[in-house]
Design a protein around this motif. Structure first.
Motif, mmCIF file in Angstrom:
data_model
loop_
_atom_site.group_PDB
_atom_site.id
_atom_site.type_symbol
_atom_site.label_atom_id
_atom_site.label_comp_id
_atom_site.label_asym_id
_atom_site.label_seq_id
_atom_site.Cartn_x
_atom_site.Cartn_y
_atom_site.Cartn_z
ATOM 1 N N VAL A 1 12.399 -18.337 37.026
ATOM 2 C CA VAL A 1 11.007 -18.722 36.779
ATOM 3 C C VAL A 1 10.171 -18.613 38.050
ATOM 4 O O VAL A 1 9.023 -18.184 38.014
ATOM 5 C CB VAL A 1 10.949 -20.162 36.223
ATOM 6 N N ILE A 2 10.739 -19.022 39.173
ATOM 7 C CA ILE A 2 10.035 -19.018 40.455
ATOM 8 C C ILE A 2 10.497 -17.814 41.261
ATOM 9 O O ILE A 2 11.638 -17.770 41.736
ATOM 10 C CB ILE A 2 10.295 -20.323 41.235
ATOM 11 N N ILE B 1 5.577 -31.856 46.001
ATOM 12 C CA ILE B 1 5.183 -30.448 46.107
ATOM 13 C C ILE B 1 3.676 -30.403 46.256
ATOM 14 O O ILE B 1 2.942 -30.779 45.343
ATOM 15 C CB ILE B 1 5.618 -29.648 44.867
ATOM 16 N N GLU B 2 3.214 -29.955 47.410
ATOM 17 C CA GLU B 2 1.774 -29.952 47.699
ATOM 18 C C GLU B 2 1.286 -28.545 47.954
ATOM 19 O O GLU B 2 1.868 -27.812 48.760
ATOM 20 C CB GLU B 2 1.466 -30.825 48.914
ATOM 21 N N ASP B 3 0.243 -28.152 47.251
ATOM 22 C CA ASP B 3 -0.384 -26.854 47.496
ATOM 23 C C ASP B 3 -1.618 -26.732 46.613
ATOM 24 O O ASP B 3 -1.898 -27.616 45.799
ATOM 25 C CB ASP B 3 0.593 -25.701 47.224
ATOM 26 N N VAL B 4 -2.323 -25.627 46.778
ATOM 27 C CA VAL B 4 -3.518 -25.377 45.987
ATOM 28 C C VAL B 4 -3.129 -25.120 44.529
ATOM 29 O O VAL B 4 -1.974 -24.807 44.236
ATOM 30 C CB VAL B 4 -4.298 -24.169 46.547
ATOM 31 N N PRO B 5 -4.070 -25.257 43.594
ATOM 32 C CA PRO B 5 -3.741 -25.038 42.181
ATOM 33 C C PRO B 5 -3.301 -23.599 41.899
ATOM 34 O O PRO B 5 -3.771 -22.650 42.536
ATOM 35 C CB PRO B 5 -5.060 -25.353 41.459
ATOM 36 N N GLY B 6 -2.384 -23.461 40.941
ATOM 37 C CA GLY B 6 -2.034 -22.140 40.435
ATOM 38 C C GLY B 6 -0.926 -21.405 41.139
ATOM 39 O O GLY B 6 -0.675 -20.226 40.843
ATOM 40 N N VAL B 7 -0.206 -22.057 42.074
ATOM 41 C CA VAL B 7 0.848 -21.350 42.806
ATOM 42 C C VAL B 7 2.245 -21.709 42.317
ATOM 43 O O VAL B 7 3.242 -21.284 42.903
ATOM 44 C CB VAL B 7 0.743 -21.616 44.331
ATOM 45 N N GLY B 8 2.350 -22.510 41.238
ATOM 46 C CA GLY B 8 3.659 -22.758 40.643
ATOM 47 C C GLY B 8 4.280 -24.095 40.964
ATOM 48 O O GLY B 8 5.498 -24.257 40.828
ATOM 49 N N LYS B 9 3.485 -25.083 41.365
ATOM 50 C CA LYS B 9 4.047 -26.394 41.706
ATOM 51 C C LYS B 9 4.718 -27.032 40.484
ATOM 52 O O LYS B 9 5.878 -27.440 40.528
ATOM 53 C CB LYS B 9 2.938 -27.324 42.231
ATOM 54 N N THR B 10 3.957 -27.137 39.397
ATOM 55 C CA THR B 10 4.503 -27.744 38.183
ATOM 56 C C THR B 10 5.606 -26.894 37.588
ATOM 57 O O THR B 10 6.584 -27.408 37.033
ATOM 58 C CB THR B 10 3.383 -27.961 37.152
ATOM 59 N N MET B 11 5.499 -25.578 37.719
ATOM 60 C CA MET B 11 6.528 -24.684 37.191
ATOM 61 C C MET B 11 7.859 -24.914 37.902
ATOM 62 O O MET B 11 8.921 -24.906 37.265
ATOM 63 C CB MET B 11 6.086 -23.232 37.360
ATOM 64 N N LEU B 12 7.825 -25.132 39.206
ATOM 65 C CA LEU B 12 9.053 -25.427 39.947
ATOM 66 C C LEU B 12 9.664 -26.730 39.461
ATOM 67 O O LEU B 12 10.889 -26.816 39.240
ATOM 68 C CB LEU B 12 8.761 -25.498 41.451
ATOM 69 N N ALA B 13 8.841 -27.757 39.294
ATOM 70 C CA ALA B 13 9.348 -29.046 38.828
ATOM 71 C C ALA B 13 9.966 -28.921 37.438
ATOM 72 O O ALA B 13 11.052 -29.457 37.169
ATOM 73 C CB ALA B 13 8.213 -30.072 38.819
ATOM 74 N N ARG B 14 9.306 -28.213 36.541
ATOM 75 C CA ARG B 14 9.809 -28.072 35.170
ATOM 76 C C ARG B 14 11.067 -27.219 35.130
ATOM 77 O O ARG B 14 11.998 -27.495 34.367
ATOM 78 C CB ARG B 14 8.728 -27.470 34.278
ATOM 79 N N ALA B 15 11.125 -26.158 35.944
ATOM 80 C CA ALA B 15 12.309 -25.298 35.968
ATOM 81 C C ALA B 15 13.524 -26.052 36.482
ATOM 82 O O ALA B 15 14.639 -25.911 35.942
ATOM 83 C CB ALA B 15 12.036 -24.062 36.832
ATOM 84 N N PRO C 1 9.129 -17.235 31.045
ATOM 85 C CA PRO C 1 10.588 -17.364 31.209
ATOM 86 C C PRO C 1 11.058 -18.806 31.098
ATOM 87 O O PRO C 1 12.239 -19.054 30.849
ATOM 88 C CB PRO C 1 10.840 -16.782 32.601
ATOM 89 N N LEU C 2 10.142 -19.767 31.255
ATOM 90 C CA LEU C 2 10.520 -21.171 31.131
ATOM 91 C C LEU C 2 10.935 -21.504 29.700
ATOM 92 O O LEU C 2 11.746 -22.411 29.479
ATOM 93 C CB LEU C 2 9.346 -22.054 31.559
ATOM 94 N N ASP C 3 10.407 -20.748 28.721
ATOM 95 C CA ASP C 3 10.708 -21.026 27.315
ATOM 96 C C ASP C 3 12.175 -20.771 26.993
ATOM 97 O O ASP C 3 12.725 -21.386 26.073
ATOM 98 C CB ASP C 3 9.818 -20.185 26.407
#
Length: 321
Positions: free
Chosen positions: A20-21, A43-57, A194-196
């Motif tokens: 996913v990442i 996880i700190e960064d600007v919006p849209g770079v995959g912060k939540t995606m990393l946590a969910r993966a 790919p998270l699905d």
């Protein structure tokens, strides 16, 4: 757990998350380090770079209970911890657990909630329990909070209190992907995410066994003294108004044990301390007026430079394995 089994399972988790990442090996490895060291990840960064995606993966790669909390300005502490409700039938109050009662809690955009709501996580993150109406409820193991936040200078954010930041073992930044990784992302996600299709590759029992293995990693007295010397140096540095806490020293050593295990070793080296000093310490430090003049990203860079300078000035123990 044998070293071979540990390496096999940890490799499976990393491979799963990297489906996913793309192109972010270091944040992925640090996220797994936190999970195995029984810490919490910011996880700190600007919006849209995959912060939540990393946590969910990461959460989907492990077969355990997962809850997600979307932090908003109107979120209340009881929305996190739970609430006692009067049962008309039994004529008694019953506790309805909140979303914090899970093995992995994803706190999305944690700094969009008020400091009062953020403080609802303090007890659970430190003591692995929640107290509501004078009754203490123990959280199940393992328990890890994976929180995301936007830079504090962005609209609608509140700065995390010092006590809250100090409870996060490691802070990571995703950064923008390179051109090849971004192109691959466009092709992979043209029709679906790919998270699905991501499935758990490690059971809760296997994860607990891995955590038990990390606890057994040996740390010599010399390496412990090295970690303490670095922490104490941050408290005396002229560029810092607030240095690393004793909790930070403890979490540095725990994270170093997880890194050693991921590297296939049964003992911690000074190199493990050096590699983790910035992600463990930087978000806890408060710069003095000499460094406090810029945006948060510039401050983070300056704080990292301070830690690197301290590492360079601290004698490395010899024969510490």
């Amino acid at each position: 757990m044998s070293a071979g089994a540990f390496q096999s399972l940890s490799g499976a988790i990393i491979d799963s998350v990297e489906r996913v990442i793309d192109g972010k090996r270091t944040p992925v490895e640090l996220a797994l380090t936190v999970l195995l060291a029984e810490g919490h990840l910011l996880i700190e960064d600007v919006p849209g770079v995959g912060k939540t995606m990393l946590a969910r993966a990461l959460a989907r790669s492990v077969h355990c209970t997962v809850n997600r909390i979307q932090f908003t300005p109107d979120l209340l502490p009881s929305d996190i911890t739970g609430v006692s409700i009067f049962n008309q039938g039994s004529r008694e109050f019953e506790f309805k657990p909140g979303p914090v009662f899970a093995n992995i809690v994803i706190g999305d955009e944690i700094n969009r909630a008020s400091p009062k709501t953020q403080s609802a996580l303090l007890e659970s993150m430190e003591e692995r329990q929640v107290t509501v109406d004078g009754v203490t409820h123990v959280l199940a193991a393992p328990f890890t909070v994976v929180a995301t936040q936007n830079p504090v200078e962005m609209e609608g954010t509140y700065p995390l209190p010092e006590a809250q930041r100090d409870r996060f073992m490691i802070r990571v930044s995703m950064g923008y992907p390179d051109a090849a990784a971004e192109l691959a992302m466009l092709r992979q996600r043209e029709s679906s995410s790919p998270l699905d299709t991501l499935e758990a590759v490690v059971t809760t029992e296997q994860l607990l066994a891995m955590i038990h293995t990390v606890r057994g990693v040996f740390v010599s007295r010399a390496v412990e003294q090295y970690a303490v010397a670095i922490a104490q140096a941050t408290r005396d540095d002229r560029d810092l108004r607030l240095g690393a806490s004793p909790r930070a020293t403890l979490q540095l050593v725990r994270a170093a044990k997880a890194r050693a295990a991921l590297d296939g070793r049964e003992f911690v080296l000074p190199d493990d301390i050096d590699a983790l000093a910035v992600p463990v310490f930087a978000h806890r430090l408060i710069p003095s007026s000499r460094l406090s003049g810029g945006a948060s990203a510039a401050q983070s860079s300056s704080l990292a430079d301070v830690i690197y300078r301290i590492l360079a000035a601290t004698p490395v123990p010899l024969g510490s394995a």
